[in-house]
Design a protein around this motif. Structure first.
Motif, short mmCIF file in Angstrom:
data_model
loop_
_atom_site.label_atom_id
_atom_site.label_comp_id
_atom_site.label_asym_id
_atom_site.label_seq_id
_atom_site.Cartn_x
_atom_site.Cartn_y
_atom_site.Cartn_z
N ALA A 45 49.73 34.20 30.54
CA ALA A 45 49.03 33.68 29.35
C ALA A 45 47.69 34.36 29.12
CB ALA A 45 48.85 32.17 29.49
N SER A 46 47.40 35.44 29.86
CA SER A 46 46.13 36.13 29.60
C SER A 46 46.27 37.03 28.38
CB SER A 46 45.72 36.99 30.79
OG SER A 46 44.65 37.83 30.41
N PRO A 47 45.36 36.91 27.40
CA PRO A 47 45.41 37.82 26.25
C PRO A 47 45.10 39.25 26.66
CG PRO A 47 43.69 36.14 25.94
CD PRO A 47 44.30 35.89 27.29
N LEU A 48 44.53 39.44 27.86
CA LEU A 48 44.25 40.80 28.33
C LEU A 48 45.48 41.43 28.96
CD1 LEU A 48 40.69 40.30 29.87
CD2 LEU A 48 41.30 41.12 27.61
N MET A 49 46.53 40.66 29.09
CA MET A 49 47.83 41.12 29.62
C MET A 49 47.68 41.99 30.88
SD MET A 49 50.13 41.48 26.23
CE MET A 49 49.18 42.64 25.29
N ARG A 90 45.76 44.27 31.65
CA ARG A 90 44.39 44.65 32.00
C ARG A 90 43.61 43.49 32.61
NH1 ARG A 90 41.28 45.34 27.87
NH2 ARG A 90 42.72 44.48 26.34
N GLY A 91 44.19 42.31 32.61
CA GLY A 91 43.46 41.12 33.02
C GLY A 91 43.49 40.88 34.52
N ASN A 92 42.76 39.86 34.95
CA ASN A 92 42.72 39.49 36.37
C ASN A 92 43.95 38.70 36.79
OD1 ASN A 92 40.11 40.64 36.71
ND2 ASN A 92 39.22 38.84 35.71
N THR A 93 44.54 37.97 35.84
CA THR A 93 45.71 37.14 36.16
C THR A 93 46.84 38.00 36.72
OG1 THR A 93 45.08 35.65 34.38
CG2 THR A 93 47.36 35.49 35.15
N THR A 94 47.01 39.17 36.11
CA THR A 94 48.10 40.05 36.50
C THR A 94 47.95 40.55 37.95
OG1 THR A 94 49.50 41.74 35.53
CG2 THR A 94 47.22 42.34 35.79
N THR A 130 48.09 32.05 34.49
CA THR A 130 47.16 31.82 33.39
C THR A 130 45.70 31.92 33.83
OG1 THR A 130 46.46 30.18 31.76
CG2 THR A 130 47.38 29.30 33.80
N PRO A 131 44.88 32.51 32.98
CA PRO A 131 43.44 32.37 33.26
C PRO A 131 43.04 30.93 32.96
CG PRO A 131 43.78 33.50 31.15
CD PRO A 131 45.15 33.28 31.75
N LEU A 132 41.99 30.46 33.59
CA LEU A 132 41.48 29.12 33.26
C LEU A 132 40.66 29.24 31.98
CD1 LEU A 132 41.44 26.24 34.56
CD2 LEU A 132 39.13 26.77 35.30
N TYR A 133 41.04 28.49 30.98
CA TYR A 133 40.31 28.50 29.70
C TYR A 133 39.80 27.09 29.44
CZ TYR A 133 41.28 33.17 27.69
OH TYR A 133 41.29 34.52 27.40
N VAL A 134 38.47 26.94 29.43
CA VAL A 134 37.84 25.63 29.19
C VAL A 134 38.59 24.54 29.98
CG1 VAL A 134 36.71 24.18 27.46
CG2 VAL A 134 37.29 26.52 26.87
N ASP A 135 38.68 24.80 31.27
CA ASP A 135 39.25 23.84 32.22
C ASP A 135 40.75 23.58 32.04
OD1 ASP A 135 36.71 23.25 33.60
OD2 ASP A 135 36.16 22.44 31.65
N GLY A 136 41.43 24.44 31.33
CA GLY A 136 42.86 24.24 31.14
C GLY A 136 43.57 25.57 30.95
N SER A 174 46.73 30.97 38.90
CA SER A 174 45.59 30.95 37.98
C SER A 174 44.38 31.62 38.61
CB SER A 174 45.25 29.51 37.57
OG SER A 174 44.28 29.52 36.54
N ASN A 175 43.52 32.13 37.73
CA ASN A 175 42.23 32.64 38.20
C ASN A 175 41.17 32.19 37.21
OD1 ASN A 175 40.66 35.35 37.05
ND2 ASN A 175 42.69 35.01 36.13
N CYS A 176 39.94 32.08 37.71
CA CYS A 176 38.88 31.61 36.82
C CYS A 176 37.60 32.38 37.06
CB CYS A 176 38.67 30.11 36.99
SG CYS A 176 37.79 29.65 38.48
N GLY A 177 36.66 32.22 36.12
CA GLY A 177 35.40 32.96 36.19
C GLY A 177 34.39 32.31 37.11
N PHE A 178 34.31 30.99 37.13
CA PHE A 178 33.33 30.33 37.98
C PHE A 178 33.72 30.48 39.45
CE2 PHE A 178 32.33 27.24 34.27
CZ PHE A 178 31.36 28.10 33.78
N TRP A 179 32.78 30.16 40.32
CA TRP A 179 32.95 30.50 41.74
C TRP A 179 33.79 29.49 42.52
CZ3 TRP A 179 31.34 28.51 46.54
CH2 TRP A 179 31.36 29.42 47.60
N GLY A 200 37.51 34.95 40.01
CA GLY A 200 38.55 35.95 39.76
C GLY A 200 38.00 37.27 39.25
N GLU A 201 36.82 37.23 38.63
CA GLU A 201 36.22 38.49 38.15
C GLU A 201 35.87 39.39 39.34
OE1 GLU A 201 36.11 39.43 35.14
OE2 GLU A 201 36.38 37.58 33.98
N ALA A 202 35.56 38.76 40.47
CA ALA A 202 35.24 39.55 41.68
C ALA A 202 36.48 40.28 42.17
CB ALA A 202 34.69 38.65 42.77
#
Ligand code: FMN
Length: 245
Positions: free
Chosen positions: A8-12, A14-18, A85-91, A135-140, A172-174
């Motif tokens: 579900a990552s729009p970055l497909m 190129r994203g971290n989810t992949t 899926t990336p975590l988007y606004v807690d979901g 899932s992966n998310c931006g916060f730590w 996940g950005e790390a």
């Protein structure tokens, strides 16, 4: 074993989810699974209209004609469904939630009691598919996933899917940064692959692998500092571009 994975990552690619999904699916393939990967943002799936026409006017069929119709038989046939899926606004992002909402034609409108709880009965005999969350998310912190995990577990109860566990990657950005820079993170990717192999072989994933997938990649202080530095540099570059004639 048929595996249907949604990214579900729009970055497909190129994203971290992949970064976790790819080795996980490779592990499943190595164990002989037949894998199909779908990027939710490539599909045309409109939101549910909410008029329950699929229950009362055209039972079992949605009145909207889009990509959801072709997805439904694939979901019915899958032994394992993967929500990556990336975590988007807690979901989860809307593209994935729209797909889940559009599965309503698969159930009857009537209420039944299942485990002393109101549910709808499935229209057709139900395959006990397993559901894996990646899932992966931006916060730590790991607790950022709590609302998503609870939601996905509730979806499983509602749809009679068996929740098979989750590969959760906080900060996940790390992970993306470390992979790009060639920093030592191979153990995380290997654990994701091993989790896929385990699931294919035994129907379960070990705590040990899931723990490695979510292990600390940088201290909270370092991660916050690096993230803020990266955004500041990007914004400084932007103001310089705007300022130059
Ligand atoms: C619209 C949006 C909402 C987000 N919401 C959260 C959030 O609630 N918590 C969090 O930890 N990260 C959040 N993030 C960060 C993403 O989860 C993170 O960048 C992730 O690595 C993206 O994965 P991807 O590269 O596969 O798309 C959000 C990002 C976006 C674009």
């Amino acid at each position: 074993m048929k595996v249907l994975a949604f990214n579900a990552s729009p970055l497909m690619e190129r994203g971290n989810t992949t970064l976790l999904l790819e080795p996980f699916l490779a592990g499943m393939k190595e164990e002989g699974c037949e894998v199909e990967l779908i990027y939710t943002c490539k599909l045309h799936v409109k939101p549910c209209l909410g008029d329950t026409a699929c229950w009362t006017r055209t039972p079992g069929k949605c009145v909207q004609n889009d990509d959801a119709n072709a997805l439904i038989p694939k979901i019915q046939e899958a032994d394992v469904i993967v929500f990556a899926t990336p975590l988007y606004v807690d979901g989860m992002p809307g593209t994935l939630k729209n797909i889940i909402d559009r599965l309503i034609p698969l159930i009857e409108p009537y209420f039944v009691l299942r485990d002393e709880h109101c549910r709808h009965p499935p229209r057709q005999p139900h395959k006990n598919s397993k559901l894996v969350l990646i899932s992966n998310c931006g916060f730590w912190e790991m607790d950022n996933f709590d609302p998503l995990v609870m939601h996905v577990q509730a979806i499983c109860k509602n749809t009679c899917w068996e929740y098979a566990g989750a590969l959760l990657r906080p900060h996940g950005e790390a992970l993306g940064y470390m992979v790009r820079e060639g920093l030592p993170v191979q153990d995380v990717l290997t654990a994701a692959k091993n989790a896929g192999r385990e699931l294919a072989r035994t129907g379960k994933m070990s705590e040990e692998n899931l723990k490695i997938v979510g292990r600390e990649l940088a201290s909270l202080e370092t991660y916050v500092e690096m993230t803020n530095k990266g955004f500041k540099q990007a914004l400084d570059r932007l103001s310089q571009t705007k300022a130059s004639p």
